[in-house]
Design an enzyme around this catalytic site. Structure first.
Site, PDB file in Angstrom:
ATOM      1  N   GLY A 110       0.707   2.956  -3.793  1.00 23.72           N
ATOM      2  CA  GLY A 110       1.402   4.226  -3.579  1.00 23.72           C
ATOM      3  C   GLY A 110       1.343   5.146  -4.788  1.00 23.72           C
ATOM      4  O   GLY A 110       1.488   6.370  -4.656  1.00 23.72           O
ATOM      5  N   GLU A 133      -3.426  -3.057  -1.835  1.00 27.72           N
ATOM      6  CA  GLU A 133      -2.659  -3.420  -0.633  1.00 27.72           C
ATOM      7  C   GLU A 133      -3.263  -4.575   0.159  1.00 27.72           C
ATOM      8  O   GLU A 133      -2.544  -5.445   0.647  1.00 27.72           O
ATOM      9  CB  GLU A 133      -2.509  -2.194   0.293  1.00 27.72           C
ATOM     10  CG  GLU A 133      -1.567  -1.127  -0.232  1.00 27.72           C
ATOM     11  CD  GLU A 133      -2.266  -0.092  -1.105  1.00 27.72           C
ATOM     12  OE1 GLU A 133      -3.412  -0.335  -1.532  1.00 27.72           O
ATOM     13  OE2 GLU A 133      -1.648   0.957  -1.353  1.00 27.72           O
TER      14      GLU A 133
HETATM   15  N1  CAA Z   1       7.081  -3.147  -6.445  1.00 31.55           N
HETATM   16  C1  CAA Z   1       8.172  -3.759  -6.937  1.00 31.55           C
HETATM   17  N2  CAA Z   1       8.286  -4.212  -8.195  1.00 31.55           N
HETATM   18  C2  CAA Z   1       7.223  -4.027  -8.998  1.00 31.55           C
HETATM   19  C3  CAA Z   1       6.046  -3.400  -8.550  1.00 31.55           C
HETATM   20  C4  CAA Z   1       5.994  -2.938  -7.212  1.00 31.55           C
HETATM   21  N3  CAA Z   1       4.948  -2.297  -6.713  1.00 31.55           N
HETATM   22  N4  CAA Z   1       5.161  -3.391  -9.585  1.00 31.55           N
HETATM   23  C5  CAA Z   1       5.785  -3.974 -10.622  1.00 31.55           C
HETATM   24  N5  CAA Z   1       7.024  -4.369 -10.271  1.00 31.55           N
HETATM   25  C6  CAA Z   1       8.016  -5.046 -11.122  1.00 31.55           C
HETATM   26  C7  CAA Z   1       7.661  -6.500 -11.336  1.00 31.55           C
HETATM   27  O1  CAA Z   1       8.079  -7.293 -10.231  1.00 31.55           O
HETATM   28  C8  CAA Z   1       8.425  -6.790 -12.601  1.00 31.55           C
HETATM   29  O2  CAA Z   1       9.777  -6.981 -12.256  1.00 31.55           O
HETATM   30  P1  CAA Z   1      10.651  -8.123 -13.037  1.00 31.55           P
HETATM   31  O3  CAA Z   1      10.688  -7.655 -14.466  1.00 31.55           O
HETATM   32  O4  CAA Z   1      11.977  -8.038 -12.359  1.00 31.55           O
HETATM   33  O5  CAA Z   1       9.932  -9.402 -12.865  1.00 31.55           O
HETATM   34  C9  CAA Z   1       8.334  -5.492 -13.382  1.00 31.55           C
HETATM   35  O6  CAA Z   1       7.998  -4.478 -12.424  1.00 31.55           O
HETATM   36  C10 CAA Z   1       7.240  -5.516 -14.428  1.00 31.55           C
HETATM   37  O7  CAA Z   1       6.034  -5.891 -13.788  1.00 31.55           O
HETATM   38  P2  CAA Z   1       5.109  -7.109 -14.299  1.00 31.55           P
HETATM   39  O8  CAA Z   1       5.920  -8.140 -15.012  1.00 31.55           O
HETATM   40  O9  CAA Z   1       4.293  -7.571 -13.128  1.00 31.55           O
HETATM   41  O10 CAA Z   1       4.217  -6.341 -15.371  1.00 31.55           O
HETATM   42  P3  CAA Z   1       2.717  -6.703 -15.820  1.00 31.55           P
HETATM   43  O11 CAA Z   1       2.458  -5.861 -17.015  1.00 31.55           O
HETATM   44  O12 CAA Z   1       2.547  -8.182 -15.942  1.00 31.55           O
HETATM   45  O13 CAA Z   1       1.799  -6.197 -14.592  1.00 31.55           O
HETATM   46  C11 CAA Z   1       1.077  -4.696 -12.871  1.00 31.55           C
HETATM   47  C12 CAA Z   1       1.718  -4.837 -14.264  1.00 31.55           C
HETATM   48  C13 CAA Z   1      -0.400  -5.120 -12.930  1.00 31.55           C
HETATM   49  C14 CAA Z   1       1.176  -3.220 -12.473  1.00 31.55           C
HETATM   50  C15 CAA Z   1       1.834  -5.584 -11.870  1.00 31.55           C
HETATM   51  O14 CAA Z   1       3.225  -5.325 -11.988  1.00 31.55           O
HETATM   52  C16 CAA Z   1       1.451  -5.391 -10.446  1.00 31.55           C
HETATM   53  O15 CAA Z   1       0.415  -5.863 -10.024  1.00 31.55           O
HETATM   54  N6  CAA Z   1       2.297  -4.662  -9.661  1.00 31.55           N
HETATM   55  C17 CAA Z   1       2.085  -4.506  -8.246  1.00 31.55           C
HETATM   56  C18 CAA Z   1       0.970  -3.526  -7.959  1.00 31.55           C
HETATM   57  C19 CAA Z   1       0.758  -3.375  -6.471  1.00 31.55           C
HETATM   58  O16 CAA Z   1       0.394  -4.327  -5.800  1.00 31.55           O
HETATM   59  N7  CAA Z   1       0.956  -2.151  -5.946  1.00 31.55           N
HETATM   60  C20 CAA Z   1       0.773  -1.857  -4.543  1.00 31.55           C
HETATM   61  C21 CAA Z   1       2.061  -2.041  -3.823  1.00 31.55           C
HETATM   62  S1  CAA Z   1       1.858  -1.872  -2.092  1.00 31.55           S
HETATM   63  C22 CAA Z   1       1.718  -0.242  -1.804  1.00 31.55           C
HETATM   64  O17 CAA Z   1       1.747   0.588  -2.681  1.00 31.55           O
HETATM   65  C23 CAA Z   1       1.570   0.132  -0.350  1.00 31.55           C
HETATM   66  C24 CAA Z   1       1.196   1.542  -0.103  1.00 31.55           C
HETATM   67  O18 CAA Z   1       0.071   1.886   0.220  1.00 31.55           O
HETATM   68  C25 CAA Z   1       2.161   2.549  -0.207  1.00 31.55           C
END
Ligand code: CAA
Length: 259
Positions: A110, A133
């Site tokens: 997103g 996604e």
């Molecule tokens: N939703 C909810 N929480 C999220 C998030 C998300 N998209 N991305 C990060 N967070 C949270 C983590 O859960 C973590 O929370 P806690 O501290 O409570 O554990 C906090 O943010 C910090 O994140 P990380 O510890 O994972 O940080 P990192 O530096 O190790 O990694 C990252 C960073 C690579 C961005 C990783 O957080 C990640 O992969 N995030 C998810 C990315 C993702 O998959 N995005 C797509 C979501 S689906 C979508 O967007 C659908 C659509 O089309 C609209």
């Protein structure tokens, strides 16, 4: 005033920052609703002529839709979330103001989709883009299948969406996903400078050009050219046209004020 956004106005430029730092600025429904309200207010404003969208903190623009909200969501709730994002993101494309995404870090899912809804994307060197996604068992739902395809073409969009590969700012620039890459420390100043450049031009003319581009891309060439001709004519009836052309002929700087 907002729980999930920060707003700052500098002259005629508004900076809207997604403010959910604990989740790397993930977009939950409440944030999308606030963004929608904020943009709806702004699109009526005659004082704001450029909008910069960014994320709070140095690590993330927006790391995606909020996975903790989506994990137990039903099919209907998933669709409603996508439609809420559609409403807010469409405003960025349709509002008369020029919009610039200042991508200050992760722009995933997103987040990439929010950036793509802005007119122009400027990335910090540390920015990371991707549509992860399919790795979560869903597909891009905030416009990724449509806007990424329009921006970088069908082949590259399918590759990014099917592999979930993350790409850095330089690669995003190479494939046309972003307009510029700048050092992280200079990102906001660069975007404000770009905004100032736009503010020195005719804001009403920019709004008409934006409308022609946004509507024209979804229509056939002939209809698009007719729409452009109509808006070209409309711009001739403005004070800015008189001032802009007179200033050129008088060899002085124009002061353009229409909006
Ligand atoms: N939703 C909810 N929480 C999220 C998030 C998300 N998209 N991305 C990060 N967070 C949270 C983590 O859960 C973590 O929370 P806690 O501290 O409570 O554990 C906090 O943010 C910090 O994140 P990380 O510890 O994972 O940080 P990192 O530096 O190790 O990694 C990252 C960073 C690579 C961005 C990783 O957080 C990640 O992969 N995030 C998810 C990315 C993702 O998959 N995005 C797509 C979501 S689906 C979508 O967007 C659908 C659509 O089309 C609209």
């Amino acid at each position: 005033m907002y729980e999930h956004l920060m707003m700052e106005v500098k002259g005629q430029t508004a900076i809207v920052s997604i403010n959910n730092p604990k989740s790397l600025n993930a977009l939950n429904s409440a944030t999308l609703a606030e963004l929608n309200t904020c943009l709806a207010d702004m699109e009526q404003s005659k004082d704001i002529r450029v909008v910069i969208v960014t994320g709070v903190g140095a690590k993330a623009f927006v790391a995606g839709a909020d996975i903790s909200e989506m994990v137990n969501a039903t099919a209907a709730e998933g669709r409603d979330m996508a439609l809420l994002a559609k409403e807010a993101f469409r405003r960025l494309e349709r509002m008369p103001q020029a919009t610039i995404a200042a991508v200050n870090g992760y722009a995933l899912g997103g987040g990439c989709e929010l950036a793509m809804s802005c007119d122009i994307r400027v990335a910090a060197e540390n920015a990371v883009f991707g549509q992860p996604e399919c790795g979560l068992g869903i597909l891009p739902g905030f416009g990724g299948t449509q806007r990424l395809t329009r921006l970088v073409g069908k082949g590259r969009a399918k590759e990014l969406i099917f592999t979930c590969d993350k790409i850095d700012a330089q690669e995003a620039y190479r494939i046309g996903l972003v307009n510029k890459v700048v050092p992280q420390a200079e990102l906001l100043d660069f975007c404000l400078m770009m905004a100032d450049k736009m503010l020195s031009k005719g804001s009403y003319a920019i709004a008409l050009a934006k409308m022609c581009i946004e509507t024209g891309i979804d229509t056939d060439l002939n209809s698009g050219l007719n729409m452009e001709a109509t808006n070209f004519g409309l711009s001739f009836a403005t004070n800015d046209k008189k001032e802009g052309m007179t200033a050129f002929l008088e060899k002085r700087k124009a002061t353009l004020t229409d909006f």
